[in-house]
Design a protein around this motif. Structure first.
Motif, short mmCIF file in Angstrom:
data_model
loop_
_atom_site.label_atom_id
_atom_site.label_comp_id
_atom_site.label_asym_id
_atom_site.label_seq_id
_atom_site.Cartn_x
_atom_site.Cartn_y
_atom_site.Cartn_z
N PRO A 17 -13.22 -10.27 11.72
CA PRO A 17 -14.39 -10.06 12.59
C PRO A 17 -15.59 -10.87 12.09
CG PRO A 17 -13.76 -8.03 11.42
CD PRO A 17 -12.74 -9.05 11.08
N PRO A 18 -16.13 -11.76 12.95
CA PRO A 18 -17.17 -12.70 12.48
C PRO A 18 -18.42 -12.03 11.91
CG PRO A 18 -16.93 -12.79 14.87
CD PRO A 18 -15.79 -11.98 14.36
N LYS A 19 -18.86 -10.90 12.53
CA LYS A 19 -20.11 -10.29 12.04
C LYS A 19 -19.92 -9.64 10.68
CE LYS A 19 -22.91 -9.69 16.11
NZ LYS A 19 -22.63 -9.55 17.51
N ALA A 20 -18.64 -9.40 10.28
CA ALA A 20 -18.38 -8.71 9.01
C ALA A 20 -17.98 -9.69 7.90
CB ALA A 20 -17.27 -7.68 9.20
N LEU A 21 -17.70 -10.96 8.24
CA LEU A 21 -17.11 -11.88 7.26
C LEU A 21 -17.93 -12.01 5.98
CD1 LEU A 21 -14.75 -13.84 6.73
CD2 LEU A 21 -16.19 -15.67 7.60
N LYS A 22 -19.25 -12.19 6.14
CA LYS A 22 -20.10 -12.40 4.98
C LYS A 22 -20.06 -11.21 4.01
CE LYS A 22 -24.56 -14.58 4.45
NZ LYS A 22 -25.90 -14.66 5.02
N SER A 23 -20.19 -10.00 4.59
CA SER A 23 -20.22 -8.81 3.72
C SER A 23 -18.84 -8.55 3.10
CB SER A 23 -20.72 -7.58 4.48
OG SER A 23 -19.89 -7.33 5.58
N LEU A 24 -17.76 -8.86 3.83
CA LEU A 24 -16.41 -8.71 3.27
C LEU A 24 -16.24 -9.63 2.07
CD1 LEU A 24 -14.29 -8.68 6.58
CD2 LEU A 24 -14.51 -6.77 4.98
N SER A 25 -16.70 -10.88 2.23
CA SER A 25 -16.56 -11.87 1.16
C SER A 25 -17.37 -11.47 -0.07
CB SER A 25 -17.03 -13.23 1.69
OG SER A 25 -17.07 -14.17 0.64
N GLU A 26 -18.62 -11.02 0.16
CA GLU A 26 -19.47 -10.62 -0.98
C GLU A 26 -18.84 -9.44 -1.72
OE1 GLU A 26 -23.19 -9.92 0.98
OE2 GLU A 26 -23.60 -12.08 1.20
N SER A 27 -18.31 -8.47 -0.97
CA SER A 27 -17.71 -7.29 -1.57
C SER A 27 -16.47 -7.67 -2.39
CB SER A 27 -17.33 -6.29 -0.47
OG SER A 27 -16.41 -5.34 -0.96
N PHE A 28 -15.62 -8.54 -1.82
CA PHE A 28 -14.37 -8.94 -2.48
C PHE A 28 -14.67 -9.62 -3.82
CE2 PHE A 28 -10.49 -11.77 -2.65
CZ PHE A 28 -9.57 -10.73 -2.83
N THR A 29 -15.62 -10.56 -3.80
CA THR A 29 -15.98 -11.30 -5.01
C THR A 29 -16.61 -10.37 -6.05
OG1 THR A 29 -16.39 -13.22 -3.63
CG2 THR A 29 -17.28 -13.31 -5.86
N GLN A 30 -17.51 -9.51 -5.59
CA GLN A 30 -18.19 -8.58 -6.51
C GLN A 30 -17.19 -7.65 -7.19
OE1 GLN A 30 -21.63 -8.83 -7.18
NE2 GLN A 30 -20.90 -7.59 -8.87
N SER A 31 -16.23 -7.18 -6.41
CA SER A 31 -15.22 -6.25 -6.95
C SER A 31 -14.39 -6.93 -8.03
CB SER A 31 -14.33 -5.74 -5.83
OG SER A 31 -13.38 -4.84 -6.37
N ILE A 32 -13.94 -8.17 -7.77
CA ILE A 32 -13.15 -8.90 -8.77
C ILE A 32 -14.00 -9.13 -10.03
CG2 ILE A 32 -11.96 -11.09 -9.27
CD1 ILE A 32 -10.34 -9.37 -7.32
N ALA A 33 -15.27 -9.52 -9.83
CA ALA A 33 -16.18 -9.77 -10.97
C ALA A 33 -16.34 -8.48 -11.81
CB ALA A 33 -17.53 -10.24 -10.48
N ASP A 249 -24.88 -17.69 11.03
CA ASP A 249 -23.88 -16.98 10.21
C ASP A 249 -22.64 -16.65 11.04
OD1 ASP A 249 -25.29 -16.95 7.87
OD2 ASP A 249 -26.05 -14.91 8.07
N GLU A 250 -22.88 -16.15 12.26
CA GLU A 250 -21.76 -15.72 13.10
C GLU A 250 -20.89 -16.91 13.50
OE1 GLU A 250 -20.84 -12.98 17.00
OE2 GLU A 250 -22.93 -13.17 16.34
N VAL A 251 -21.55 -18.02 13.88
CA VAL A 251 -20.79 -19.20 14.29
C VAL A 251 -19.99 -19.76 13.09
CG1 VAL A 251 -20.97 -21.56 15.19
CG2 VAL A 251 -22.35 -19.75 16.20
N ALA A 252 -20.62 -19.73 11.90
CA ALA A 252 -19.92 -20.21 10.69
C ALA A 252 -18.72 -19.32 10.38
CB ALA A 252 -20.88 -20.22 9.51
N SER A 253 -18.74 -18.08 10.88
CA SER A 253 -17.63 -17.15 10.65
C SER A 253 -16.55 -17.27 11.71
CB SER A 253 -18.15 -15.70 10.65
OG SER A 253 -19.17 -15.56 9.71
N LEU A 254 -16.81 -18.09 12.74
CA LEU A 254 -15.85 -18.24 13.85
C LEU A 254 -15.02 -19.52 13.76
CD1 LEU A 254 -18.14 -17.07 16.79
CD2 LEU A 254 -15.93 -16.07 16.23
N VAL A 255 -15.49 -20.48 12.95
CA VAL A 255 -14.80 -21.79 12.89
C VAL A 255 -14.45 -22.16 11.45
CG1 VAL A 255 -15.91 -22.65 15.00
CG2 VAL A 255 -17.02 -23.03 12.80
N GLU A 256 -13.36 -22.95 11.33
CA GLU A 256 -12.98 -23.45 10.00
C GLU A 256 -13.32 -24.93 9.85
OE1 GLU A 256 -9.80 -20.58 8.11
OE2 GLU A 256 -8.79 -22.04 9.39
N TYR A 257 -13.44 -25.61 11.00
CA TYR A 257 -13.82 -27.03 10.98
C TYR A 257 -14.81 -27.25 12.12
CZ TYR A 257 -13.51 -32.05 10.43
OH TYR A 257 -13.84 -33.36 10.19
#
Length: 689
Positions: A17-33, A249-257
């Motif tokens: 889900p594009p609106k959630a991508l940023k927070s998912l990524s931050e959470s995943f990285t923080q948890s591993i750290a 942010d949302e558009v950056a979460s919708l495309v890979e290229y």
């Protein structure tokens, strides 16, 4: 000697889900750290990667195994560990069993406080490859997932189906498993440009490998690329894009290229207010609308596509086809809405509920009408125009346009008011009454707009407090905290000399038929507003003790509150401040213990040089302090008070306040009370830390 290497973990999924991508990524990285830290595994750097089809983290220079750890556990004291014959007691044997040794194998710990049994052991550190499975499971469990999906046979559920799990330490695939997927060194490429998997030979080649597969894995890089492409394309069109950080942010979460293209629509649609067209393009289609140098909407927009098409004209025409019916809807609603006057819509608000105990939105509109007029009058503004705007402010809620596109409420009210021939002051005040909508939003520009905005926020605050539904914890369904901060910003930043008691009183009066305890509600709402000052100033970096010092005086004119806070914050860095704050604290404590009522100072009873000097110094600045405080120049008042530092210090060094003679004692208390009274004209500086 432990080695260091690079660790890559990637979850390859269906589109996230594009609106959630940023927070998912931050959470995943923080948890591993966090887990690496808990496992005592150091590393040099950690990076997040996130795209629509992946969440990844790359940890550079991570230790590949934990260091061995020496564990020491103290047992019973020797006196309790052995009986009179020197045999181990049950306590000693039980402890040793728990440690997995015999009592004879235990060490001894000797200190100056006695001697104990001691168990010492070296726990060998675990290899990173043994820990990575639990890291993964915990990180996935901690992700902020609003809603999970099931797939396949339905035994697994996650935010989106997982297709690939990539876990590499250097060039070695680490054993791990998630949702039935086993780890490998494969990653998925771009859905269209590179549908085949790619092989990551080494963790540190992750980003470059994906680049070959038409995927820009770094979110920030993709975002920057989108911003640059839109800026350049807009420049070529001699236009400016309508920026929105959340949209990028949302558009950056919708495309890979990302690839930027420009498209257009019929100029006929420009007859519709630009805000509705912009909202349709941005929120419904994720497009970047274009405006000319003066802010007029152009019949063109930029969109971001996920493919480098061989025939971009086809992609452009496809997007033009998609947006046309949405713009046509907006045009239809606008043309239809204009056939009914805003004033004729007010009666329809009677069937829209505001809150079941507080009545309809129509009731609210009539209260805002009366209150906006009263507030405008207090500001010497156009009370009739403000009252009219108050009555019509909510009327666009029952228009076709706002029902279809709720974000344009207020704005459409302004356009319809102009169309109906209402005054420009009234039309602008209708739009302004929602302001500020969010932190940093612009405030109403006119006094009439301020009056309607204040009336609307006050009506909600007083009504909800009146029925006892105050915000609790995080729960604030009516947005009372936001309304309060909005009021504070309007009063302070627009420099409006209104008293909160009077403002709240106006709104309380309009609820006469509903609120049975008006005085109590008035006090509660004013206290709530004063409490929000604290949150607002803390966000600006003003220290809590400065805010508390002002709050202790309970100034209810927001502008006055602001003047005091700024003066006390400035005074706090004055070299005299610390000593004077301490002296005020001391005076406050002495006065609190006074047994008899404190009168006025009798100069004839002053005998010691230090108390006479303090009395004279105090009288010397009294007029200056009073005049400065009356004019709201609290900095000048505090500067004058700062000159008292020396006579105050000398007084406390050489004068005994609690003298034997009760008359002398009471006179000294009166002098200290007079001193404290001067400071309290500004703030209670005894609260400064």
């Amino acid at each position: 000697m432990h080695q260091n290497n690079d660790l890559l973990i990637e979850l390859g999924t269906e589109e996230l889900p594009p609106k959630a991508l940023k927070s998912l990524s931050e959470s995943f990285t923080q948890s591993i750290a966090n887990q690496l830290e808990e496992a005592r595994l150091g590393y040099t750097n950690i990076r997040s990667f996130a795209s629509p089809r992946r969440l990844a983290v790359l940890v550079s220079g991570v230790e590949t195994a934990q260091a061995d750890e020496v564990v020491e556990k103290r047992g019973p004291a020797i006196a309790a560990a052995f009986d009179a014959d020197g045999n181990p007691t049950k306590a000693a044997q039980g402890w040793a069993r728990g440690m997995g040794i015999s009592v004879e194998q235990a060490d001894r710990l000797k200190t100056d406080k006695g001697e104990w049994l001691m168990y010492k052991a070296t726990v060998p550190g675990k290899a990173l490859k043994e820990l990575v499975q639990s890291f993964l499971e915990i990180a996935v469990k901690q992700l902020p997932i609003p809603k999970t999906m099931r797939w396949g046979s339905g035994e697994h559920h996650f935010i989106r189906p997982l297709h690939r799990l990539t876990v590499l330490l250097g060039d070695e695939v680490l054993p791990a498993k998630l949702f039935g997927i086993v780890s490998s060194n494969k990653v998925t490429g771009h859905r269209f440009h590179h549908p085949d998997d790619l092989t990551v030979q080494n963790a540190n080649e992750y980003q470059e490998t994906l680049r070959k597969g038409w995927v820009i894995a770094d979110f920030a890089e993709r975002r920057e690329k989108i911003q640059q492409a839109v800026t350049e394309l807009a420049k070529r069109e001699n236009a400016l894009p309508v920026w929105d950080e959340d949209l990028i942010d949302e558009v950056a979460s919708l495309v890979e290229y990302p690839v930027a293209l420009v498209a257009g629509f019929s100029e006929a649609f420009l007859a519709v207010p630009k805000e509705a067209l912009i909202y349709t393009m941005k929120d419904d289609q994720r497009y970047f609308p274009l405006v000319d140098q003066t802010g007029n909407l152009l019949p063109r927009f930029i969109f971001i596509t996920n493919i480098e098409s061989k025939d971009p004209a086809q992609v452009v025409s496809g997007n033009e086809k998609v947006v046309r019916p949405r713009l046509a809807d907006a045009q239809f609603f606008f043309d239809t809405d204009k056939k009914t006057k805003l004033a004729d819509r007010v009666s329809k608000l009677d069937s829209v509920l505001f809150q079941k105990q507080l009545g309809s939105v129509g009731d609210k509109a009539r209260r805002i009408e009366a209150n906006a007029g009263a507030i405008a009058k207090a500001l010497n503004a156009d009370a009739a125009a403000a009252a009219r705007a108050g009555l019509l402010a909510k009327a666009d809620l029952v228009s076709g346009m706002v029902m279809e596109f709720p974000e344009v409420q207020g704005v459409m009210g302004m356009h319809y008011a102009r169309h109906d021939g209402e005054s420009e002051v009234t039309a602008q005040a209708i739009e302004a009454h929602y302001r500020p909508r969010f932190a940093g939003d612009a405030l109403p520009s006119s006094l009439e707009g301020c009056a309607v905005a204040l009336a609307d926020k006050l009506d909600t605050l007083v009504g909800i407090f009146g029925i006892g539904q105050t915000p609790k914890g995080d729960r604030d369904p009516f947005g009372l905290r936001r309304a309060a901060i909005g009021m504070i910003r309007i009063l302070v930043e627009k420099k409006l000399p209104l008293d909160l008691n009077d403002l709240v009183g106006i709104a309380v009066k309009s609820y006469a038929a509903i609120i049975s305890n008006p005085a109590e509600v008035n006090q509660q709402v004013v206290d709530f507003l004063l409490g929000r000052f604290r949150a607002w100033y803390q966000e600006q970096g003003i220290s809590v003790d400065v805010i508390q010092a002002v709050l202790a005086r309970r100034p209810t004119v927001a502008l006055d509150f602001d003047n005091r806070v700024k003066a006390v914050a400035e005074f706090r860095s004055n070299p005299q401040a610390e000593a004077l704050a301490a002296a005020n604290k001391r005076v406050s404590n002495i006065l609190a213990k006074a047994e008899s009522e404190i009168g006025v100072v009798d100069k004839a009873l002053l005998t010691e040089a230090a108390e006479i000097a303090l009395y004279d110094a105090l009288n010397g600045i009294r007029e200056t302090v009073s005049a400065a405080a009356t004019n709201g120049d609290y900095s000048a008042a505090l500067s004058a008070l700062a000159t008292l530092r020396e006579p105050v210090d000398t007084f406390f060094d050489s004068v005994m306040v609690n003298a034997e003679d009760s008359k002398v004692r009471n006179n000294r208390l009166a002098l200290l009370n007079a001193l404290r009274g001067e400071f309290l004209k500004v703030a209670d500086i005894s609260l400064l830390q």
